[in-house]
Design a protein around this motif. Structure first.
Motif, PDB file in Angstrom:
ATOM      1  N   LEU A 294       0.131   1.638  -5.867  1.00 55.12           N
ATOM      2  CA  LEU A 294       0.185   3.059  -6.104  1.00 55.12           C
ATOM      3  C   LEU A 294      -1.083   3.937  -6.322  1.00 55.12           C
ATOM      4  CD1 LEU A 294       3.023   3.283  -8.546  1.00 55.12           C
ATOM      5  CD2 LEU A 294       3.378   4.250  -6.321  1.00 55.12           C
ATOM      6  N   LEU A 295      -1.317   5.220  -5.647  1.00 52.88           N
ATOM      7  CA  LEU A 295      -2.595   5.800  -5.800  1.00 52.88           C
ATOM      8  C   LEU A 295      -2.959   6.422  -7.167  1.00 52.88           C
ATOM      9  CD1 LEU A 295      -5.272   6.859  -4.712  1.00 52.88           C
ATOM     10  CD2 LEU A 295      -3.905   8.799  -3.806  1.00 52.88           C
ATOM     11  N   LYS A 296      -3.863   5.919  -7.851  1.00 49.72           N
ATOM     12  CA  LYS A 296      -4.051   6.954  -9.195  1.00 49.72           C
ATOM     13  C   LYS A 296      -5.440   7.950  -9.019  1.00 49.72           C
ATOM     14  CE  LYS A 296      -7.265   6.261 -12.396  1.00 49.72           C
ATOM     15  NZ  LYS A 296      -8.293   6.475 -12.901  1.00 49.72           N
ATOM     16  N   MET A 297      -5.071   9.126  -9.359  1.00 50.63           N
ATOM     17  CA  MET A 297      -5.721  10.024  -9.412  1.00 50.63           C
ATOM     18  C   MET A 297      -6.352  10.642 -10.841  1.00 50.63           C
ATOM     19  SD  MET A 297      -6.771  10.911  -5.987  1.00 50.63           S
ATOM     20  CE  MET A 297      -7.895  12.096  -6.910  1.00 50.63           C
ATOM     21  N   ASP A 298      -7.696  10.971 -10.927  1.00 43.89           N
ATOM     22  CA  ASP A 298      -7.955  11.624 -12.104  1.00 43.89           C
ATOM     23  C   ASP A 298      -8.213  13.064 -12.168  1.00 43.89           C
ATOM     24  OD1 ASP A 298      -7.693   9.848 -14.277  1.00 43.89           O
ATOM     25  OD2 ASP A 298      -9.703   8.881 -13.868  1.00 43.89           O
ATOM     26  N   PHE A 299      -7.280  13.836 -12.739  1.00 40.73           N
ATOM     27  CA  PHE A 299      -7.457  15.381 -12.645  1.00 40.73           C
ATOM     28  C   PHE A 299      -7.689  15.698 -14.068  1.00 40.73           C
ATOM     29  CE2 PHE A 299      -4.469  14.436  -9.248  1.00 40.73           C
ATOM     30  CZ  PHE A 299      -4.212  15.582  -8.504  1.00 40.73           C
ATOM     31  N   LEU A 300      -9.054  15.864 -14.235  1.00 42.12           N
ATOM     32  CA  LEU A 300      -9.557  16.096 -15.747  1.00 42.12           C
ATOM     33  C   LEU A 300      -9.574  17.693 -15.970  1.00 42.12           C
ATOM     34  CD1 LEU A 300     -12.264  13.638 -14.724  1.00 42.12           C
ATOM     35  CD2 LEU A 300     -11.165  13.265 -16.823  1.00 42.12           C
ATOM     36  N   GLY A 301      -8.957  17.987 -17.244  1.00 48.25           N
ATOM     37  CA  GLY A 301      -9.018  19.255 -17.726  1.00 48.25           C
ATOM     38  C   GLY A 301     -10.532  19.305 -18.355  1.00 48.25           C
ATOM     39  N   LEU A 302     -11.396  20.370 -17.981  1.00 44.75           N
ATOM     40  CA  LEU A 302     -12.817  20.164 -18.795  1.00 44.75           C
ATOM     41  C   LEU A 302     -12.837  21.490 -19.276  1.00 44.75           C
ATOM     42  CD1 LEU A 302     -14.529  17.535 -18.565  1.00 44.75           C
ATOM     43  CD2 LEU A 302     -15.938  18.842 -17.092  1.00 44.75           C
ATOM     44  N   ARG A 303     -13.107  21.664 -20.593  1.00 42.42           N
ATOM     45  CA  ARG A 303     -13.203  22.849 -21.250  1.00 42.42           C
ATOM     46  C   ARG A 303     -14.441  23.531 -20.909  1.00 42.42           C
ATOM     47  NH1 ARG A 303     -14.427  23.828 -26.872  1.00 42.42           N
ATOM     48  NH2 ARG A 303     -13.892  26.100 -27.332  1.00 42.42           N
TER      49      ARG A 303
ATOM     50  N   CYS B 139       0.458   0.121 -12.204  1.00 42.77           N
ATOM     51  CA  CYS B 139       0.778   0.951 -11.166  1.00 42.77           C
ATOM     52  C   CYS B 139      -0.363   0.719  -9.832  1.00 42.77           C
ATOM     53  CB  CYS B 139       0.553   2.336 -11.878  1.00 42.77           C
ATOM     54  SG  CYS B 139       1.817   2.820 -12.688  1.00 42.77           S
ATOM     55  N   GLU B 140      -1.566   0.491 -10.084  1.00 36.58           N
ATOM     56  CA  GLU B 140      -2.306   0.604  -9.005  1.00 36.58           C
ATOM     57  C   GLU B 140      -2.054  -0.932  -8.424  1.00 36.58           C
ATOM     58  OE1 GLU B 140      -6.376   2.680  -9.576  1.00 36.58           O
ATOM     59  OE2 GLU B 140      -6.398   1.329 -11.264  1.00 36.58           O
ATOM     60  N   LYS B 141      -1.926  -2.075  -9.195  1.00 31.52           N
ATOM     61  CA  LYS B 141      -1.780  -3.360  -8.471  1.00 31.52           C
ATOM     62  C   LYS B 141      -0.560  -3.041  -7.603  1.00 31.52           C
ATOM     63  CE  LYS B 141      -3.870  -6.319 -11.713  1.00 31.52           C
ATOM     64  NZ  LYS B 141      -3.857  -6.358 -13.039  1.00 31.52           N
TER      65      LYS B 141
ATOM     66  N   SER C  58       2.676   8.664  -4.979  1.00 29.90           N
ATOM     67  CA  SER C  58       3.252   7.587  -3.983  1.00 29.90           C
ATOM     68  C   SER C  58       3.509   8.106  -2.634  1.00 29.90           C
ATOM     69  CB  SER C  58       4.100   6.898  -4.858  1.00 29.90           C
ATOM     70  OG  SER C  58       4.937   6.257  -4.061  1.00 29.90           O
ATOM     71  N   ALA C  59       3.637   7.078  -1.694  1.00 26.73           N
ATOM     72  CA  ALA C  59       3.883   7.457  -0.272  1.00 26.73           C
ATOM     73  C   ALA C  59       5.738   7.388  -0.266  1.00 26.73           C
ATOM     74  CB  ALA C  59       3.598   6.650   0.673  1.00 26.73           C
ATOM     75  N   GLU C  60       6.159   6.654  -1.285  1.00 28.96           N
ATOM     76  CA  GLU C  60       7.587   6.612  -1.572  1.00 28.96           C
ATOM     77  C   GLU C  60       8.133   7.325  -2.868  1.00 28.96           C
ATOM     78  OE1 GLU C  60       9.025   2.911  -0.513  1.00 28.96           O
ATOM     79  OE2 GLU C  60       7.664   2.681   1.194  1.00 28.96           O
ATOM     80  N   PRO C  61       9.498   7.287  -2.984  1.00 24.69           N
ATOM     81  CA  PRO C  61      10.035   7.822  -4.267  1.00 24.69           C
ATOM     82  C   PRO C  61       9.837   6.885  -5.220  1.00 24.69           C
ATOM     83  CG  PRO C  61      11.451   8.304  -2.755  1.00 24.69           C
ATOM     84  CD  PRO C  61      10.394   7.414  -1.937  1.00 24.69           C
ATOM     85  N   LEU C  62       9.011   7.306  -6.592  1.00 20.11           N
ATOM     86  CA  LEU C  62       8.391   6.428  -7.570  1.00 20.11           C
ATOM     87  C   LEU C  62       9.513   5.705  -8.151  1.00 20.11           C
ATOM     88  CD1 LEU C  62       5.733   8.460  -9.432  1.00 20.11           C
ATOM     89  CD2 LEU C  62       5.510   6.427  -8.208  1.00 20.11           C
TER      90      LEU C  62
ATOM     91  N   GLU D  79       0.692  -1.140  -0.074  1.00 19.74           N
ATOM     92  CA  GLU D  79      -0.063  -0.092   0.017  1.00 19.74           C
ATOM     93  C   GLU D  79       0.905   1.127   0.093  1.00 19.74           C
ATOM     94  OE1 GLU D  79      -1.850   3.290   0.972  1.00 19.74           O
ATOM     95  OE2 GLU D  79      -1.633   2.133   3.133  1.00 19.74           O
ATOM     96  N   LEU D  80       0.838   2.160  -0.998  1.00 18.63           N
ATOM     97  CA  LEU D  80       1.724   3.276  -0.986  1.00 18.63           C
ATOM     98  C   LEU D  80       0.734   4.650  -1.191  1.00 18.63           C
ATOM     99  CD1 LEU D  80       4.089   1.501  -3.572  1.00 18.63           C
ATOM    100  CD2 LEU D  80       4.705   2.332  -1.360  1.00 18.63           C
ATOM    101  N   MET D  81      -0.234   4.743  -0.631  1.00 19.83           N
ATOM    102  CA  MET D  81      -1.074   6.068  -0.632  1.00 19.83           C
ATOM    103  C   MET D  81      -0.270   7.108   0.038  1.00 19.83           C
ATOM    104  SD  MET D  81      -4.632   6.603  -0.176  1.00 19.83           S
ATOM    105  CE  MET D  81      -5.264   5.159   0.235  1.00 19.83           C
ATOM    106  N   PRO D  82      -0.085   8.097  -0.496  1.00 18.17           N
ATOM    107  CA  PRO D  82       0.389   9.298  -0.076  1.00 18.17           C
ATOM    108  C   PRO D  82       0.059   9.668   1.222  1.00 18.17           C
ATOM    109  CG  PRO D  82      -0.610  10.033  -1.865  1.00 18.17           C
ATOM    110  CD  PRO D  82      -0.888   8.364  -2.010  1.00 18.17           C
ATOM    111  N   ARG D  83       1.007  10.182   2.117  1.00 15.49           N
ATOM    112  CA  ARG D  83       0.807  10.295   3.549  1.00 15.49           C
ATOM    113  C   ARG D  83       0.326  11.836   3.664  1.00 15.49           C
ATOM    114  NH1 ARG D  83      -0.172   6.017   3.628  1.00 15.49           N
ATOM    115  NH2 ARG D  83       1.387   4.228   4.016  1.00 15.49           N
TER     116      ARG D  83
END
Length: 591
Positions: free
Chosen positions: A559-568, A554-556, A526-530, A282-286
């Protein structure tokens, strides 16, 4: 060995063939990267074949990796001189241990981050730093040792081999011999054997593999034409001078080297020595919480404060009940830190005047998300269901997609990079594959057919369903759901020889990787250097750091995957509000 538009071997059929031939192990040595390592590892393990994770590395020609000038071994005019036009030579490396595999990933990462010149390159200093747990060889005909032997520089070849052996250790450096029927290989064979004897260096027989079966050579030739934009009838096209780059049986390999049985024995010896394992954790950022708090206690306090704010101190009973239930579930599943991370960057964006969407998808069913300002609507009031978002029965990472004004999405990514560490945040690679229609068009072009042939075939295909084309095999497979719809297409390939030829070649091209790109929204945290967890790389034009693995690995790996969507449309709304303010002096609050 796989490389974009250079390898026509699909991982699953390759592993299946290795298993069918009774091979105990098989290695992957991507050119300069480790894109396929995790998928290869998982597929091989499942098939009972030992995966050996390696790389065919690009090594600088004796210069430092940061040196952006060409260095030749001769005067630079001889076609036998350094490959890559004086920029790099090749070397095969295999991970012997898990530590060795992670060292291999670091080598590959730093070659992109620090050694990019035509190709991602390593130098001797980098090899020295991360050599532990790695077995290396003199490489193919593009390796430094063989290049020097071709130039008649025996002493220099001896010196280079000695230096590499010093770096990796006597028992970890092999003289690699291969025979694909190429003149360039045979010219150096006797000198390479002499060198191995003089240095008391063990031999290793290998076979360069670019496709699985001998019959796949035609598809591979076509793939090289796609890469170079040429056709099969072009006499000057880029091509391999042999059709021997398929997975050979142990018997075929031994027959190639009857005088050196130990070279084939050593492949088995290496297979026994290599034992790697991907570490899944588990590598969720702290989230940095105030002193005296844990992530859980700070999360509870923030949710309570958010509920007071949302309901002006008068929290209805249904909402109060729902929030205490959700808080317990989130704590029990270990996700308080996740909500704190998301709430923080959304609050920061709003404070900077960056327009944020009101919430999309299943996260809108969470009252905790509403309390923390992640979403903008009360799920209890609207009858939305929390369990669609997080279900205690099924432990999977929460997934909150967040929409930002398209122009300013980059600022939010910059903020999280600064907050959690540049080395812990990256964008995600994606791989573009050759789809059915594209495969037909590519095959037609490569065969130098009139444009109309490919066009006729693509038009005869059944229509897309949910934006997806039917696969080529499903057009002719009686067991396929859409078989009946493809009669027109089948009539075409049955009655027209040109169409049949294009279709056959297209089947060999379909689903091969075409190029890599960057995921439109995904960010890995990531909680640790990638660099300690996965291989990474850098995009040359803007310096963006990108994962070498795509999203599922990456998820397996935790690592935490976040979606930062740019919306026009958020950009348009923001401009509209600014116009209303300047034209009428009114401030409209969309929420």
């Amino acid at each position: 060995e796989f490389s974009m538009l250079d390898g026509a071997a699909r991982i699953k059929p390759l592993i299946k063939q290795a298993a069918d031939l009774g091979m105990p192990a098989i290695a992957i040595t991507d050119h300069g990267n480790n894109h396929g390592a995790f998928e290869f590892y998982k597929t091989a393990k499942a098939a009972g074949v030992k995966p050996i994770i390696g790389i065919e590395a690009y090594i600088t020609p004796g210069s430092a990796r940061g040196d952006r000038s060409r260095h030749y071994f001769g005067d630079g005019t001889d076609k036998d001189d350094v490959g890559g036009g004086g920029a790099y030579t090749h070397m095969t490396m295999l991970a012997q241990s898990t530590e060795g595999m992670y060292n291999l990933f670091k080598l590959s990462s730093y070659s992109y981050l620090e050694g990019m010149y035509f190709k991602p390159r390593m130098d001797r200093e980098l090899l020295q730093r991360y050599s532990k747990g790695i077995i290396a060889t003199t490489g193919c005909v593009g390796g430094e040792v063989q290049t020097r032997l071709r130039l008649g520089q025996y002493e220099e070849a001896y010196k280079a081999a000695g230096e590499f052996r010093e770096i990796f250790g006597k028992e970890n450096f092999f003289a690699e011999i291969m025979d694909h029927g190429l003149d360039i290989e045979r010219r150096t064979m006797s000198d390479l054997l002499r060198l191995a004897k003089d240095l008391d260096m063990p031999l290793l027989a290998t076979n360069d593999l670019h496709y699985t079966h001998a019959a796949d050579a035609a598809a591979h030739e076509a793939l090289l034409c796609v890469q170079s934009g040429s056709t099969l009838v072009d006499p000057n096209r880029f091509k391999f001078d042999s059709q021997e780059f398929y997975l050979k049986t142990p018997e075929q390999m031994r027959a190639l080297f009857p005088d050196h049985p130990e070279a084939c024995d050593n492949t088995l010896l290496i297979a026994e020595r290599c034992e790697v394992e991907f570490v899944e954790r588990e590598l969720m950022p702290r989230f940095p919480v105030p002193e005296g708090h844990t992530e859980a206690s700070w999360f509870e306090q923030e949710v309570a404060a958010g509920m007071e704010r949302r309901y002006k101190g008068e929290i209805p009973e249904a909402q109060a009940k729902q929030v205490s239930y959700e808080v317990e579930v989130i704590k029990q599943m270990g996700f308080p830190g996740y909500f704190l991370v998301v709430a923080d960057f959304i609050a920061w964006a709003r404070a900077q005047g960056i327009r944020v969407g009101p919430g999309r998808g299943s996260a809108a069913g969470s009252i905790v998300a509403y309390a923390l300002g992640i979403t903008e609507l009360d799920p209890v009031k609207h009858g939305l269901i929390f369990e669609r978002f997080l279900n205690p029965e099924r432990v999977s990472m929460p997934d909150i997609d967040v929409d930002f004004d398209d122009r300013r999405r980059g600022e939010v990514i910059r903020y999280v990079s600064d907050k959690y560490g540049d080395d812990r945040v990256a964008q995600i690679v994606t791989f573009g594959t050759i789809k059915a229609k594209q495969a037909l068009k590519d095959a037609g072009r490569v065969l130098a057919m009139p444009y109309a042939v490919g066009e006729k075939l693509t038009k005869a295909m059944p229509p897309m369903v949910l934006g997806r084309d039917i696969a080529l095999n499903d057009l002719i497979d009686k067991g396929s759901e859409r078989y009946k719809e493809a009669q027109d297409f089948r009539d075409l390939i049955e009655n027209d020889s040109d169409s049949a030829e294009v279709f056959k070649l297209a089947q060999g091209l379909e689903s091969l990787k075409r190029q890599w790109g960057v995921h439109a929204a995904g960010v890995i945290m990531s909680a640790e250097p990638l660099i300690d967890v996965i291989p990474i790389m850098k995009r040359e034009d803007d310096g963006a750091v990108i994962t070498q693995f795509d999203q599922p690995p990456c998820e397996k790996l935790g690592l935490l995957k976040m979606d930062f969507l740019g919306l026009r449309n958020l950009t348009v709304l923001d401009d509209t509000l600014a116009n209303i303010k300047s034209n009428r002096g009114e401030t409209v609050v969309l929420e």
